[in-house]
Design a protein around this motif. Structure first.
Motif, PDB file in Angstrom:
ATOM      1  N   LYS A 224       0.826  -1.209   0.000  1.00 34.89           N
ATOM      2  CA  LYS A 224       0.000   0.000   0.000  1.00 34.89           C
ATOM      3  C   LYS A 224       0.863   1.264   0.000  1.00 34.89           C
ATOM      4  O   LYS A 224       0.587   2.220  -0.726  1.00 34.89           O
ATOM      5  N   LYS A 225       1.896   1.278   0.816  1.00 36.50           N
ATOM      6  CA  LYS A 225       2.760   2.464   0.880  1.00 36.50           C
ATOM      7  C   LYS A 225       3.470   2.699  -0.452  1.00 36.50           C
ATOM      8  O   LYS A 225       3.613   3.842  -0.900  1.00 36.50           O
ATOM      9  N   GLU A 227       2.395   1.744  -3.408  1.00 38.48           N
ATOM     10  CA  GLU A 227       1.386   2.193  -4.366  1.00 38.48           C
ATOM     11  C   GLU A 227       1.108   3.685  -4.217  1.00 38.48           C
ATOM     12  O   GLU A 227       1.000   4.412  -5.213  1.00 38.48           O
ATOM     13  N   VAL A 228       1.020   4.147  -2.971  1.00 37.03           N
ATOM     14  CA  VAL A 228       0.784   5.583  -2.716  1.00 37.03           C
ATOM     15  C   VAL A 228       1.950   6.411  -3.248  1.00 37.03           C
ATOM     16  O   VAL A 228       1.763   7.464  -3.881  1.00 37.03           O
ATOM     17  N   GLU A 232       2.004   9.279  -6.278  1.00 36.37           N
ATOM     18  CA  GLU A 232       2.581  10.614  -6.111  1.00 36.37           C
ATOM     19  C   GLU A 232       3.556  10.926  -7.245  1.00 36.37           C
ATOM     20  O   GLU A 232       3.577  12.043  -7.775  1.00 36.37           O
ATOM     21  N   ASN A 288      -5.227   3.559 -11.808  1.00 40.60           N
ATOM     22  CA  ASN A 288      -4.208   4.594 -11.625  1.00 40.60           C
ATOM     23  C   ASN A 288      -3.206   4.722 -12.763  1.00 40.60           C
ATOM     24  O   ASN A 288      -2.564   5.762 -12.910  1.00 40.60           O
TER      25      ASN A 288
END
Length: 344
Positions: A224-225, A227-228, A232, A288
């Protein structure tokens, strides 16, 4: 000013650190500094660094910091670098004695922002060579205004490359520190600023594979981190004049690293529901990085015509045909049993 600053992030590698440092202090290019970033390593790494500092005072720079991971360690090295160019070396690897000199001379001659050399991927304990990579592009130049899609093929690691220092000094790390695939995140940040990338076919870097390190499990928090952080990075491309033209390339690289490499790591977890993870992965890419399926850069005919990214185009077909799991089974068999690593 030094000609080259070599940044070495260090964490729990005391068994291999001396071999790495010996290959650096004996470089044929004398005007270098070796920036050793001790990332809060709990072993004797800092003692080894102090020993080398005492012996090679003018070459060794020690940055001793709390543990925050290799991503931040590299940025800590960039902050203090005084060289005209910057290189990165992992502390459990080692380099050819001409590593800095050949990359530096090629960078000056080609006036490139990034110069890429070839490397070998070998077993730490047996010296068995799994693969030789980036050795087929010698003399090639990527102009980010003409053939930027060729960056998709470049290995994502920073350690077989020399960077113009002024380019790296501009970088701002992502707000979220990526716990995995940090090399890809860093590479994309750099490509946004680079104009020319040059290749030499000299094999100058030895990437060491420790038993069990080829395949590692990854947890959901790490996914998850990362992917974030990747989202960005894409937003930065959207807000950048040149970056807007490279969005298809970002989507292609997201597929390669998150669609293929990430799923390879996930497949090693015997407790995971691979079918569900693959479904989540595809949904994330579709939401995304939507052009990954239709981009011309990953169409087989396009890759054949332009002689780049063919293997990745084939991997996209395998992914779309729901054949990724059997492919990964065969791929892991080749690595673990046949000791052959075919990079895509």
């Amino acid at each position: 000013m030094k000609k080259v600053s070599i940044i070495v992030p260090i964490y729990k590698t005391e068994k291999f650190l001396r071999k790495c440092l010996d290959s650096l202090v004996n470089q044929t290019l004398e005007e270098i500094e070796i920036i050793c970033v001790n990332d809060g390593s709990p072993d004797r790494s800092i003692d080894i660094l102090k020993e080398y500092k005492e012996k090679y005072n003018d070459k060794i720079v020690i940055v001793d910091k709390k543990n925050e991971g290799v991503y931040k360690a590299r940025f800590s090295g960039i902050e203090v670098a005084r060289g005209e160019y910057i290189a990165f070396v992992d502390s459990d690897d080692y380099v050819n004695v001409e590593y800095a000199e050949k990359l530096y001379e090629a960078s000056k001659k080609s006036n490139s922002d990034i110069t890429v050399c070839a490397f070998v991927r070998m077993d730490m304990y047996t010296s068995h060579v799994y693969s030789k990579e980036m050795n087929q592009y010698g003399g090639k130049m990527i102009d980010m205004n003409k053939n930027p899609e060729d960056i998709i093929t470049i290995n994502g690691a920073p350690w077989n490359k020399l960077y113009r220092t002024s380019l790296l000094k501009k970088l701002k790390p992502t707000d979220i520190v990526p716990p995995i695939f940090e090399d890809m995140i860093l590479a994309l940040l750099i490509y946004l600023e680079a104009e020319k990338i040059y290749f030499i076919n000299d094999i100058l870097y030895n990437y060491m594979v420790r038993s069990g390190s080829i395949m590692t499990s990854i947890n959901q928090s790490q996914i998850k981190k990362t992917e974030v952080a990747m989202i960005e990075v894409k937003n930065r491309y959207k807000d950048h004049i040149k970056g807007k033209k490279l969005l298809e390339i970002v989507d292609s690289m997201a597929f390669l690293h998150l669609g293929i490499s990430l799923m390879l790591s996930i497949s090693n977890d015997k407790n995971c529901n691979f079918k569900q993870e693959l479904k989540n992965n595809r949904k994330f890419l579709n939401n995304n990085f939507s052009t990954w399926k239709k981009t011309r850069y990953l169409k087989i005919l396009y890759t054949l015509k332009h002689k780049c990214n063919f293997k990745i185009a084939v991997m996209k077909k395998i992914y779309l045909m729901h054949l990724l799991r059997p492919f990964l089974f065969v791929y892991k068999f080749m690595i673990n049993v046949l000791k052959v690593d075919i990079k895509w």
